[in-house]
Design an enzyme around this catalytic site. Structure first.
Site, PDB file in Angstrom:
ATOM      1  N   HIS A  52      -6.178  -6.546  -6.745  1.00 30.63           N
ATOM      2  CA  HIS A  52      -7.615  -6.853  -6.763  1.00 30.63           C
ATOM      3  C   HIS A  52      -8.340  -5.568  -6.401  1.00 30.63           C
ATOM      4  O   HIS A  52      -8.156  -5.063  -5.277  1.00 30.63           O
ATOM      5  CB  HIS A  52      -7.941  -7.933  -5.735  1.00 30.63           C
ATOM      6  CG  HIS A  52      -7.192  -9.210  -5.965  1.00 30.63           C
ATOM      7  ND1 HIS A  52      -7.732 -10.281  -6.648  1.00 30.63           N
ATOM      8  CD2 HIS A  52      -5.922  -9.582  -5.633  1.00 30.63           C
ATOM      9  CE1 HIS A  52      -6.835 -11.267  -6.708  1.00 30.63           C
ATOM     10  NE2 HIS A  52      -5.739 -10.856  -6.100  1.00 30.63           N
ATOM     11  N   GLU A  81       0.794 -19.727  -4.308  1.00 27.80           N
ATOM     12  CA  GLU A  81       0.715 -18.751  -3.200  1.00 27.80           C
ATOM     13  C   GLU A  81       0.711 -19.558  -1.906  1.00 27.80           C
ATOM     14  O   GLU A  81       1.664 -19.491  -1.133  1.00 27.80           O
ATOM     15  CB  GLU A  81      -0.554 -17.896  -3.335  1.00 27.80           C
ATOM     16  CG  GLU A  81      -0.720 -16.878  -2.204  1.00 27.80           C
ATOM     17  CD  GLU A  81      -2.051 -16.118  -2.264  1.00 27.80           C
ATOM     18  OE1 GLU A  81      -2.972 -16.551  -2.995  1.00 27.80           O
ATOM     19  OE2 GLU A  81      -2.170 -15.091  -1.551  1.00 27.80           O
ATOM     20  N   ASP A  85      -1.390  -6.508  -4.190  1.00 27.27           N
ATOM     21  CA  ASP A  85      -2.432  -7.532  -4.015  1.00 27.27           C
ATOM     22  C   ASP A  85      -3.746  -6.913  -3.512  1.00 27.27           C
ATOM     23  O   ASP A  85      -4.653  -6.659  -4.320  1.00 27.27           O
ATOM     24  CB  ASP A  85      -1.931  -8.639  -3.072  1.00 27.27           C
ATOM     25  CG  ASP A  85      -2.610  -9.977  -3.300  1.00 27.27           C
ATOM     26  OD1 ASP A  85      -3.429 -10.069  -4.215  1.00 27.27           O
ATOM     27  OD2 ASP A  85      -2.311 -10.926  -2.546  1.00 27.27           O
TER      28      ASP A  85
HETATM   29  N1  ADE Z   1      -8.401 -12.666  -3.883  1.00 26.12           N
HETATM   30  C1  ADE Z   1      -7.974 -11.474  -3.460  1.00 26.12           C
HETATM   31  N2  ADE Z   1      -6.718 -11.555  -3.035  1.00 26.12           N
HETATM   32  C2  ADE Z   1      -6.315 -12.834  -3.209  1.00 26.12           C
HETATM   33  C3  ADE Z   1      -5.119 -13.544  -2.976  1.00 26.12           C
HETATM   34  N3  ADE Z   1      -4.029 -12.980  -2.472  1.00 26.12           N
HETATM   35  N4  ADE Z   1      -5.089 -14.867  -3.253  1.00 26.12           N
HETATM   36  C4  ADE Z   1      -6.162 -15.482  -3.761  1.00 26.12           C
HETATM   37  N5  ADE Z   1      -7.304 -14.856  -4.012  1.00 26.12           N
HETATM   38  C5  ADE Z   1      -7.394 -13.544  -3.735  1.00 26.12           C
HETATM   39 ZN    ZN Z   2      -3.985 -11.765  -5.587  1.00 29.94          ZN
END
Ligand code: ADE
Ligand code: ZN
Length: 341
Positions: free
Chosen positions: A20, A201, A279
Site C-alpha cells: 500500500h 487476513e 504490506d
Molecule cells: N490497508 C492497508 N494495509 C492493509 C491491510 N493489511 N489490511 C487491510 N487493509 C489495509
Molecule cells: Zn494489505
C-alpha cells in the site's frame, strides 16, 4: 544466516505484489509534510510517531494509517511518497512492483482523484526510466465505506484506464464480507480491471472462497485463513491462484503470535503459489527484504526456497509471459553469480 542466503536475499531480482503506497509513509516524511501543508498531528517527533506504532489488531493499525495519510494533500506529496519507496526498494533488488492505492481515503478529505493518481504515476514513470523498475497500479475500494462510494471511485478509475491495471478491496475485513462488493467488482471486471482482494487476513476461509467465487479475484491478498480449510487449500493449489502473504505485517497486527507462526512455509509445502511482501513497511518496520529475512530465519526456509519465493513473485505478477520469462532468467543468472562469489 549463511553467506549464500544473505547474498541471495540482498541481490535476487524480486517483485513486490502487496504494497500500500500510503503504508510507506515514514515518520520523518509524515512530520515534514505536516509542516509543509500546515496539518496538525498529535505527534511532535519521529519517536512520538514510532511509539504509536503498537497495534493489537488490523483496526488499530488502520486508525493510525488513515490519520497518517492526512498529511498527503498535493500531487507533489504523492510523488515524494512514491519516489521515496521506489528508491528504497531499488536497494532490495526489486525490479517490479504492483502497488495499491486508496483513493477514497483521499477524496473523502477533499483531495482530488487526479491529484493522487498524478503524483503516483509520475513517480512510477520516472522509476521505469531511472531505476529500471516496472509497475502496475491497483486501486483498492475501502470495504468499511458504502458500495455507492466504491462505484464513485470506479467511475474515476474508468477515466484513467491507461494508468490503473486492477481493482482491490482493503480496510477492515471483519463485518465487511466480499458479497457487499459483488456489483462493483462485476462492473470493474466489465470495464477491464483485473480483480484482487484482501481476504482471509483477519477473516475466515469463507471470505477467501467468496473472494474467488463472488468477486472472481485472480489473486488473493494475504489469504492466511484459507489454510484452515483443506478443500480450499487444495483448490488454491490446483488452480495455482497466487497468495500475496505479508509475514511481518501479520506478526505486527497480532494475526500470528510470532514470526515462527507465519503460514508461508505451510502454504508452500501445500503446493500454493506463495509470495512474500511488506504490506505497509513503514508502519510494520520491515521492507521487502526484511520479510524475506524473517521467513528465512523464523521458518528455516533454505536457499532453494528463497529462490522459489523470488521466482513466485514474478510468476504471480500480472506481467505478460515474455516479461515474466525475462525476470525468471535474470534470477537464474543472479543465482549463478552469487554461487560463484
Ligand atoms: N490497508 C492497508 N494495509 C492493509 C491491510 N493489511 N489490511 C487491510 N487493509 C489495509
Ligand atoms: Zn494489505
Amino acid at each position: 544466516m549463511s553467506d549464500l542466503a544473505k547474498h541471495l536475499i540482498d541481490r535476487l531480482p524480486k517483485a513486490e505484489l502487496h504494497l500500500h503506497i500510503e503504508g510507506t509513509l515514514e515518520p520523518d516524511m509524515m512530520l515534514k509534510l505536516a509542516k509543509r501543508n500546515n496539518v496538525t498531528l498529535p505527534y511532535h517527533s519521529v519517536e512520538d510517531v514510532q511509539k504509536a506504532y503498537n497495534f493489537d489488531c488490523l483496526q488499530d493499525f488502520l486508525d493510525l494509517y488513515y490519520l497518517g495519510m492526512s498529511v498527503l494533500l498535493t500531487e507533489q506529496d504523492f510523488f515524494d511518497l512514491t519516489w521515496a519507496y521506489l528508491c528504497r526498494v531499488k536497494e532490495d533488488g526489486l525490479t517490479h512492483v504492483e502497488l495499491f492505492f486508496d483513493p477514497q481515503a483521499h477524496t473523502a478529505r477533499g483531495v482530488s482523484f487526479e491529484t493522487v493518481l498524478g503524483g503516483i504515476t509520475s513517480a512510477l514513470e520516472q522509476a521505469q526510466k531511472e531505476l529500471d523498475i516496472s509497475s502496475k497500479l491497483i486501486m483498492c475500494f475501502l470495504r468499511h465505506l458504502p458500495e455507492e462510494d466504491a462505484f464513485e471511485a470506479l467511475d474515476c478509475a474508468c477515466k484513467h484506464k491507461e494508468h490503473i491495471f486492477g481493482v482491490g478491496l482493503d480496510s477492515s475485513e471483519k463485518g465487511y464480507p466480499p458479497p457487499l462488493f459483488e456489483r462493483v467488482f462485476a462492473q470493474a471486471r466489465k470495464e477491464g480491471f483485473t480483480p484482487v482482494a484482501h481476504v482471509g487476513e483477519e477473516g475466515t476461509a469463507e471470505n477467501v472462497r467468496e473472494g474467488l467465487d463472488v468477486l472472481k479475484i485472480e489473486r488473493v491478498d494475504h489469504g492466511n485463513h484459507a489454510l484452515d480449510d483443506p478443500f480450499l487449500t487444495a483448490r488454491l493449489a490446483k488452480q495455482q491462484t497466487p497468495l500475496t502473504m505479508c509475514p511481518i505485517s501479520n506478526w505486527r497486527l497480532k494475526g500470528i503470535p510470532s514470526l515462527a507462526h507465519s503460514p508461508v512455509k505451510k502454504a508452500m509445502d501445500a503446493g500454493l503459489l506463495v509470495t512474500v511482501n511488506s504490506d505497509d513497511p513503514s508502519y510494520f518496520g520491515g521492507y521487502l527484504n526484511d520479510n524475506y529475512r524473517a521467513v528465512h530465519e523464523h521458518l528455516a526456509l533454505d536457499e532453494a526456497e528463497l529462490i522459489i519465493l523470488a521466482k513466485n513473485s514474478f510468476k504471480a505478477s500480472f506481467l505478460d509471459d515474455e516479461e515474466k520469462q525475462k525476470q525468471l532468467d535474470a534470477i537464474d543468472a543472479m543465482v549463478d553469480d552469487v554461487k560463484r562469489l
